[in-house]
Write a protein that holds these residues in place. Structure first.
Motif, short mmCIF file in Angstrom:
data_model
loop_
_atom_site.label_atom_id
_atom_site.label_comp_id
_atom_site.label_asym_id
_atom_site.label_seq_id
_atom_site.Cartn_x
_atom_site.Cartn_y
_atom_site.Cartn_z
N PRO A 45 -4.42 -0.34 7.93
CA PRO A 45 -3.18 0.39 7.67
C PRO A 45 -3.47 1.77 7.09
CG PRO A 45 -3.52 -1.33 6.03
CD PRO A 45 -4.56 -1.54 7.08
N GLU A 46 -2.54 2.68 7.30
CA GLU A 46 -2.68 4.05 6.79
C GLU A 46 -2.73 4.04 5.27
OE1 GLU A 46 -0.43 8.38 7.27
OE2 GLU A 46 0.52 6.53 7.97
N ALA A 47 -3.70 4.75 4.70
CA ALA A 47 -3.84 4.83 3.24
C ALA A 47 -2.99 5.99 2.72
CB ALA A 47 -5.30 5.03 2.86
N LEU A 48 -2.08 5.69 1.78
CA LEU A 48 -1.17 6.70 1.25
C LEU A 48 -1.23 6.72 -0.28
CD1 LEU A 48 2.02 6.05 3.44
CD2 LEU A 48 0.16 7.69 3.86
N GLY A 49 -0.80 7.85 -0.84
CA GLY A 49 -0.77 8.02 -2.29
C GLY A 49 0.49 8.75 -2.71
N PRO A 50 0.52 9.25 -3.94
CA PRO A 50 1.71 9.94 -4.45
C PRO A 50 2.10 11.12 -3.57
CG PRO A 50 0.15 9.49 -6.21
CD PRO A 50 -0.56 9.17 -4.94
N GLY A 51 3.40 11.25 -3.29
CA GLY A 51 3.91 12.36 -2.50
C GLY A 51 3.94 12.12 -1.01
N ALA A 52 3.33 11.04 -0.54
CA ALA A 52 3.30 10.76 0.90
C ALA A 52 4.67 10.35 1.40
CB ALA A 52 2.27 9.67 1.20
N PHE A 173 -0.25 -1.59 -3.16
CA PHE A 173 0.63 -2.49 -2.42
C PHE A 173 0.71 -2.04 -0.97
CE2 PHE A 173 3.05 0.82 -4.55
CZ PHE A 173 3.84 1.35 -3.55
N ASP A 174 1.02 -3.01 -0.10
CA ASP A 174 1.23 -2.72 1.31
C ASP A 174 2.70 -2.47 1.57
OD1 ASP A 174 -1.46 -3.12 1.75
OD2 ASP A 174 -1.23 -5.20 2.41
N MET A 175 2.99 -1.70 2.62
CA MET A 175 4.37 -1.44 3.01
C MET A 175 4.55 -1.75 4.49
SD MET A 175 5.58 1.94 0.87
CE MET A 175 7.32 1.59 1.17
#
Length: 220
Positions: A45-52, A173-175
Motif C-alpha cells: 500500500p502507498e505510504a503516507l504521512g502528515p499532510g497527505a 494504521f491502514d486505510m
C-alpha cells in the motif's frame, strides 16, 4: 545435458553448456509460477504521512496529524483527561449524509460499513477497549456524528489515555477506500467498502499505510 549421438558416429558426446544467467531466469520463472504469476503479486500500500491527501472514492481525505489533547477538569474533584487524537479533513463526495463512525474492532468486521472512520484499519499500537475510540466531526457550535454531502469537516478519532499511561511516539494504521457498485438484488448503485475474500473472511482492500508522529497538544 548432452547432444544425442547418431547411429553412424563414434565421436564422444559433447556436453551442452547452459549459461548461468539462463539457469537463474528459469529458476525465477518457476518460483513466479508457484506464487501465481507476476500479475498476481501483492502490491504494497502507498505510504503516507502528515499532510497527505487520499482519494477514498466516497471521501476526499487529508491526513492532518496525530496529537495529544488535554481536557481540563471541570472541578477540583475531577481529573484532567488526556487523549491521543487522529485528525483528518474529510469531504463526503456522495449524495447522501454519511456517518462519521468508528474504526471496527477487527479488519474482518469493517467491510459492512460506509462510515468514514470504519476505513481506518488495524491501528498500531492498539489501545485498550476502554480507551475508545470516540469519533466526531467539528461543526459550528459543537460536534456532529454526521458528514453532509459536499461539506468539508474536520474529523477527530480519539483514544483516552489512563492517568499513568504514556502516549506512543507514533501511530500507524491502514486505510481502505470505497467503491460504488450495483447491488445484487435491485441493481441500484450504492457505496460499499472495497473488499476481497480471504479464506472464510471478507477483508478491506488496503489503499494506504499511514504513519503519524504523535505531537504534544494543547490543553482545552
Amino acid at each position: 545435458m548432452t547432444e544425442p549421438s547418431g547411429d553412424s558416429t563414434d565421436k564422444p558426446r559433447r556436453p551442452v553448456v547452459v549459461p548461468a544467467v539462463a539457469l537463474v531466469a528459469i529458476a525465477g520463472l518457476g518460483i513466479t509460477a508457484l506464487l501465481g504469476g507476476l500479475s498476481e503479486a501483492a502490491e504494497e500500500p502507498e505510504a503516507l504521512g502528515p499532510g497527505a491527501v487520499l482519494d477514498q472514492g466516497l471521501y476526499d481525505t487529508k491526513i492532518v496529524a496525530s496529537r495529544v489533547t488535554v481536557e481540563k477538569a471541570e472541578s477540583q474533584f475531577a481529573e484532567d483527561k488526556r487523549f491521543v487524537e487522529l485528525i483528518f479533513d474529510v469531504t463526503n463526495k456522495g449524495d447522501e449524509t454519511m456517518a462519521v463512525g468508528n474504526p471496527a474492532a477487527s479488519p474482518d468486521k469493517a467491510h459492512t460499513w460506509t462510515a468514514f472512520a470504519a476505513s481506518l484499519i488495524k491501528i498500531t499500537p492498539a489501545f485498550d477497549q476502554e480507551a475508545g475510540p470516540f469519533s466526531f466531526a467539528r461543526v459550528k457550535g459543537g460536534e456532529s456524528r454526521q458528514l453532509q454531502p459536499g461539506v468539508p469537516n474536520q474529523v477527530v478519532v480519539r483514544y483516552e489515555l489512563q492517568p499513568s499511561e504514556q502516549p506512543p511516539e507514533k501511530i500507524t494504521f491502514d486505510m481502505s477506500s470505497f467503491v460504488e457498485e450495483e447491488q445484487f438484488l435491485n441493481r441500484i448503485p450504492a457505496w460499499q467498502m472495497d473488499s476481497t475474500e480471504a479464506g472464510d473472511k471478507i477483508l478491506p482492500v488496503i489503499k494506504a499505510r499511514v504513519t503519524l508522529p504523535v505531537e504534544k497538544g494543547e490543553a482545552q
